[in-house]
Every structure is written in C-alpha cells, then in structure tokens.
Design an enzyme around this catalytic site. Sequence first.
Site, PDB file in Angstrom:
ATOM      1  CE1 TYR A 149       7.615  -3.199  -2.152  1.00 44.85           C
ATOM      2  CE2 TYR A 149       5.643  -3.235  -1.061  1.00 44.85           C
ATOM      3  CZ  TYR A 149       6.764  -2.241  -2.043  1.00 44.85           C
ATOM      4  OH  TYR A 149       6.049  -1.276  -2.414  1.00 44.85           O
ATOM      5  CG  ASP A 244       5.711  -5.483   6.690  1.00 37.43           C
ATOM      6  OD1 ASP A 244       5.122  -4.618   7.522  1.00 37.43           O
ATOM      7  OD2 ASP A 244       6.564  -4.607   6.072  1.00 37.43           O
ATOM      8  CE  LYS A 272      -0.464  -2.176   2.224  1.00 38.53           C
ATOM      9  NZ  LYS A 272       0.381  -2.675   1.457  1.00 38.53           N
TER      10      LYS A 272
HETATM   11  C1  LIG Z   1       1.829  -2.596   1.485  1.00 41.76           C
HETATM   12  C2  LIG Z   1       2.771  -2.596   2.390  1.00 41.76           C
HETATM   13  C3  LIG Z   1       3.697  -2.003   2.779  1.00 41.76           C
HETATM   14  C4  LIG Z   1       4.165  -1.091   2.579  1.00 41.76           C
HETATM   15  O1  LIG Z   1       3.467  -0.347   3.149  1.00 41.76           O
HETATM   16  P1  LIG Z   1       2.960   1.686   1.859  1.00 41.76           P
HETATM   17  O2  LIG Z   1       1.786   2.518   3.198  1.00 41.76           O
HETATM   18  O3  LIG Z   1       2.496   1.176   0.739  1.00 41.76           O
HETATM   19  O4  LIG Z   1       4.170   2.575   1.791  1.00 41.76           O
HETATM   20  C5  LIG Z   1       5.154  -2.894   3.800  1.00 41.76           C
HETATM   21  N1  LIG Z   1       4.994  -3.592   3.872  1.00 41.76           N
HETATM   22  C6  LIG Z   1       4.130  -4.531   3.606  1.00 41.76           C
HETATM   23  C7  LIG Z   1       3.732  -6.243   3.536  1.00 41.76           C
HETATM   24  C8  LIG Z   1       2.704  -4.249   2.457  1.00 41.76           C
HETATM   25  O5  LIG Z   1       2.355  -5.139   2.143  1.00 41.76           O
END
Ligand SMILES: *Cc1c(COP(=O)(O)O)cnc(C)c1O
Length: 430
Positions: A149, A244, A272
């Site tokens: 994701y 990511d 995050k």
């Molecule tokens: C949460 C998440 C995102 C997206 O971040 P948002 O702040 O929710 O837009 C992208 N990549 C990973 C791996 C994530 O867990």
Amino acid sequence: MSLAGISRVRTDRLVERAERLFPGGVNSPVRAFRSVGCPPIVLERGAGPYVWDADGHRYVDYIGAWGPAILGHSDASVVEAVTRAAANGFALGATHPLEIELGDAIRAAMPSIARLRFTSSGTEAVMSAIRLARGATGRDLIVKFAGGYHGHIDGLLVEAGSGVATLGLPGSAGVPEATAAQTIVLPYNDPSSVTLAFAEFAGRIAAVIVEPVAANVGVIAPLPDFLEHLRETTRADGALLIFDEVITGFRLGPGGAQAKFGIRPDLTTLGKIIGGGMPIGAYGGRADLMELVAPLGPVYQAGTLSGHPLSMAAGIATLAALMPERYVGLEDASDRLASGLRDAAASAGRMIAVTRAGSLLTVFFRPTPPVDAAEALASDRDAYAQFFGAMLARDILLPPSQFEAWFISMSHGPDELAATVAAAREAFRE
Ligand SMILES: *Cc1c(COP(=O)(O)O)cnc(C)c1O
C-alpha cells in the site's frame, strides 16, 4: 461476539450523525470497522498506551494512530512542542526554521537522504517520488508488489493492501485503465518474477517501489536477499529503487528498514512517525535526483501547508525522544507480546501465525506465516473478526482488520502487555 455490558449511548448517537455526513461515517475507510462486522467506535482521547471512546471506556490501543504513535498518545514532550509552536502562528507561507530542524534530524538518521522535501501526507510523498522517478528516467512503468500500500494515488491502487485488501476491492473504481496499465504488479518476496519483469520491460521501468517490510497486508518480512535483488536489478537496468518507509521509517529503528537491511535506495518516502501524529509526508534521496524538483528542475511539486510548523514541531519532539536504547526496550516488549500471543493460541488449540518486525505485529489466522499477499489473503477473516470482537469486549483495541499491523508503542508497559495476553488467552478459547 459479545459486547454486552459496554454502553454505547453517546457513541451510537455520534456514529449516526457521522453516517449522515461522511461516506460510511468515516474519513478513512478502515475506521468503519466493516471487515470485523462490529459497530465502529468513536475515539475522543488518548494517553500513553490507552485510548478512550465517546462513552468513556478505556482500551489498550494497538491501532497506534495507524503508525505515528510510537511514543504512545499525547506524549508530554510532543504536546509541549506543538503548544509552543502554535503560539507563534500556524502556516506562515515561507520557510520556517522548524522545517530545517526536522530535515536535519531525518537526514542524520538516514544517510541515503541527501535532500528531501516535506509534503502533507504519505500519499503525496509517494505521488511526488513516482513523478520524480519518471521525470529523472524518462520512463513510465512502475513496479509494485501485490499487497503493498502506497497511499491512494491512482496508479498504485492496483492489488493494494490496507483498506483495499480489507474491503476485498480489486483496486478502485475511477482509476483509468491507461493509468493502471503503467503499473506492473509482482508477488512480494519472489525475486525471479522481478528478474522476468526486467527482462520483458528492459529500459522501460522508471522505478520499483516497495514497502521493505510489507505492513499493509499484515506484517510480512522480506526473505533474505529479496531487497538486495531489487537493488541489484534496478541498478543494472537504470531504474530507480524507492523504499516506501512511511510505516517502517523510525519504526524499525532510527534508520528505518534501509539501515536494518543495509540497502541504500535511490529515493525514500516517509510519513506517520516523522510527524508525531500531525499531518505529514516526506520524500528524499540522492541529491542529483532531488535537484530535478522545482524550482531547481523540471519536476513540479508543491504544497500550501507543506512543512507546516505544528507538524514540524511534533516531528522534531518525537524524533528527539527516540533514543536508540528505547528501541531495545520496544523490541523486547514486542517480542514478549508475540510469544505471549503464540502461547495463548497454543493453549487454546488455535492454529495461528504471529509475524513480527520490530514493533509491528500481526496475528494471522492461518497455520504458517505468509510470505506474500496471496498467502496473507488466504487467512480466516471471520476468525479474526471474532477475535477482534472478543478482545474489544475485554478492553483491548486491535486494528479492525486482519490485514492491518498492530502498532506497539514505547508506552506499552508490562501491565498492558500482560492484560493483552490474558485477554487473548480467553479470546482464542471463545
Ligand atoms: C500510510 C501509508 C501511506 C500513505 O500515507 P498517508 O499519510 O495515509 O497518505 C503510504 N505508504 C505506506 C507504506 C503507508 O503505510
């Protein structure tokens, strides 16, 4: 499941009003609790490892704000930093000293990041990194892994994890076929499929994007050499490697997954934890790539609220509290929780697999730890839903989906962990 005894008077009223305002009553899909077949809760307050719902019930929290809350909720140093920053105004519309301070802290922790830029969400960070990869290479194709994701950007909502996996969606309506066709989806942890894709699309792949520890389809650690294979294959072809680390950055340790596994990606996306619970994202990496971003180069990316002083203040205070030795304690606590859960399941005769990477953990209702999304998705979701409800009735709040990681914080102490294992012992029996 039995939620008997838990009053929901105010919660139910709020949920009803929310449902008249927001699709499904929520501003992000998993909050609707659909995949655990449970009425959603409304959370009003958090402190340390606990959250309180709108009827005043206290839960031990493993949602962890979906990742940011590594210190626990409303850590005093973060609250103080945000309060102090707020007194000086919010977004001011020019570079703020706090942006430089947080940028320095991130660069010091992650040597692959020579230059970076802040955004307001992880989604934006990924979108910008992808655009930069395409701009830098002059290529269009992107490789991602099933169950990965990367935020809700069109081209990456293909076989995605998180809410997409949770809701069993094939992707998303509204994504043009032509856009989805630019994304090649491969199984995670399968180096030979990566080799084959690069043979078939040689010279056409702009980047491989990967969650170095898959954490949005439940927690799946990379098999030995998988990430290294990605590094070598991309380098040989002239494609870029994007880690990511929106979840894993500062979660697996100060240097994220790239430090843990000793791999240097070309670009990294963050979010995050670096915002300490405030809206944030960041992307960064090699200086020669980042200098292609406007105003230095032709790749455009901007944001009215990017580098917001309150997000910067929360991030700086959070990273300052993340001393290396605290990760040792967190690792110990997480390991003890995982063992406790395994024992609890064994004593109830349950076949489950507990996977863990640092303070990310998943209880998979299947007999063996999955190595890819296909195996993860073959877990028994109904069993998880029952387990979720049985834990909630015992004041333990798990992520409301089989496919979302439990986030353990540095404020989860022996009492909370013991209460969790004790609750699980009963819940597995139910
Ligand atoms: C949460 C998440 C995102 C997206 O971040 P948002 O702040 O929710 O837009 C992208 N990549 C990973 C791996 C994530 O867990």
